[in-house]
Design a protein around this motif. Sequence first.
Motif, PDB file in Angstrom:
ATOM      1  N   ASN A 124       0.783  -1.211  -0.027  1.00 24.57           N
ATOM      2  CA  ASN A 124       0.101  -0.035  -0.068  1.00 24.57           C
ATOM      3  C   ASN A 124       0.878   1.079  -0.203  1.00 24.57           C
ATOM      4  O   ASN A 124       1.452   1.526   1.080  1.00 24.57           O
ATOM      5  CB  ASN A 124      -0.833   0.127   1.260  1.00 24.57           C
ATOM      6  CG  ASN A 124      -1.939   1.195   1.110  1.00 24.57           C
ATOM      7  OD1 ASN A 124      -1.653   2.177   0.529  1.00 24.57           O
ATOM      8  ND2 ASN A 124      -2.635   1.107   2.255  1.00 24.57           N
ATOM      9  N   ILE A 127       0.457   4.707   2.460  1.00 27.02           N
ATOM     10  CA  ILE A 127       0.527   4.817   3.979  1.00 27.02           C
ATOM     11  C   ILE A 127       1.720   5.483   4.229  1.00 27.02           C
ATOM     12  O   ILE A 127       2.498   5.375   5.267  1.00 27.02           O
ATOM     13  CB  ILE A 127       0.768   3.424   4.477  1.00 27.02           C
ATOM     14  CG1 ILE A 127       1.935   2.714   4.063  1.00 27.02           C
ATOM     15  CG2 ILE A 127      -0.487   2.640   4.219  1.00 27.02           C
ATOM     16  CD1 ILE A 127       2.344   1.350   4.797  1.00 27.02           C
ATOM     17  N   LEU A 130       2.109   6.930   7.669  1.00 30.24           N
ATOM     18  CA  LEU A 130       2.518   5.868   8.726  1.00 30.24           C
ATOM     19  C   LEU A 130       4.053   5.824   8.555  1.00 30.24           C
ATOM     20  O   LEU A 130       4.731   5.760   9.761  1.00 30.24           O
ATOM     21  CB  LEU A 130       2.126   4.590   8.349  1.00 30.24           C
ATOM     22  CG  LEU A 130       0.580   4.302   8.888  1.00 30.24           C
ATOM     23  CD1 LEU A 130       0.148   3.034   8.615  1.00 30.24           C
ATOM     24  CD2 LEU A 130       0.801   4.360  10.620  1.00 30.24           C
ATOM     25  N   PRO A 273       0.238  -2.581   6.677  1.00 27.83           N
ATOM     26  CA  PRO A 273      -0.767  -1.539   6.747  1.00 27.83           C
ATOM     27  C   PRO A 273      -2.135  -1.930   7.557  1.00 27.83           C
ATOM     28  O   PRO A 273      -2.823  -1.107   7.820  1.00 27.83           O
ATOM     29  CB  PRO A 273      -1.229  -1.562   5.097  1.00 27.83           C
ATOM     30  CG  PRO A 273      -0.072  -2.195   4.424  1.00 27.83           C
ATOM     31  CD  PRO A 273       0.436  -3.167   5.439  1.00 27.83           C
ATOM     32  N   GLY A 276      -0.354  -0.881  11.250  1.00 24.38           N
ATOM     33  CA  GLY A 276       0.647   0.089  11.244  1.00 24.38           C
ATOM     34  C   GLY A 276       1.915  -0.056  11.918  1.00 24.38           C
ATOM     35  O   GLY A 276       2.539   0.706  12.058  1.00 24.38           O
TER      36      GLY A 276
END
Length: 358
Positions: A124, A127, A130, A273, A276
């Motif tokens: 992903n 992100i 993050l 993802p 996290g």
Amino acid sequence: MFTGPRSRRLTTGLAACLAGVLACLVLLTACQTEKEHSAELFVFGTIVEVKVWGASQEQSGKAFSEIQQMFQGMHRDWHAWEPGLLVQINEAFASGDGVTANPEIAEMIRQSQWVEEKSGGLFNPAIGGLVALWGFHTSDYPIIGPPPSQADIDKILAQQPSSLDIRINAVQLTSDNPFVQLDFGGIAKGYAVDLAVARLRELGIGNAIVNAGGDLRAFGRHGDRPWRVAVRKPGGGTIGTVEVRGDEALFTSGNYERFREDAEERYPHILDPRTGWPVRDVASATVITGTGTLADAAATALIVAGMNDWTTVARALGLSQVLMIDDAGRVYLTPEMANRIQFDAGVDRVVVDRAPAP
Ligand code: AMP
Ligand code: MG
């Protein structure tokens, strides 16, 4: 520009790069034999070696400088935290505005969307929020300090940023989700290698290898033998070699080189993802497939999939040649990969034929 002893040129190049001089992205080529020409370029924090077989020195030199320029543009436009086009795109997403990208970024998003969807969101590239929260938007490793707070992680997770939130209309982008922050760290090197290979072919070059620190794509042959490349292993060194067939990419994603650490633990740079948090049970994932873009993104996805789910995710991505090394250094691989690698002595491995029952 294209002369001088290799080691001195390399050292000089690195020193210049460390000083922040972008213009040093390519420093040299060396004519090692009459038939082989090579250049070492610096991009994305890695040395990229380009080798060409059977082209003239002039043709090779032109190719090397074009690729140098391409890499310079990518470095500028695709960087996740240094000011440039990608940072502008992320700012626009955060404030709900549309933004103009360029054809390469639009295509990289499309390819990312495909891998995100097929990997069930394990890969992903949205992100970036993050990744930044964990402090991984830096070139200085290791990062020392405790992990971010669970509350901060949850704040981003709750918004479920996804590359599938992005609408692409030619080079116009909009995101339905202001928490989408693109970070192409898991795919950019592969896409860059593919663009370099496409340019080499356009320039009439029939045999070449573009090798970014062991992540590579090669096509054609090295004279009367195939290109032969090494497969990296965690902690440095190699576990074996592969002979390239036709036009192929080989990428290894390592979860051991870049990390954050505090007194208790190490937190590697690839994030799951879904939680996290960094992924732990895999040391590396190696993929051989047709393009660098897929090989790179898939290797990252397979690290997230972990030792339980990698065969399922490999299948979903249409990959048959995969090798995984777990955090205890054990090697697992598909039968198709087993057929490709000439292992170094003393490498124990387990050939895994099918996905474990759900
Ligand atoms: P790679 O070395 O190709 O596996 O890429 C690792 C980089 O990808 C990280 O440094 C982050 O920038 C980014 N990244 C981390 N986790 C993910 C993920 N789950 N999906 C996509 N990109 C990620
Ligand atoms: Mg990757």
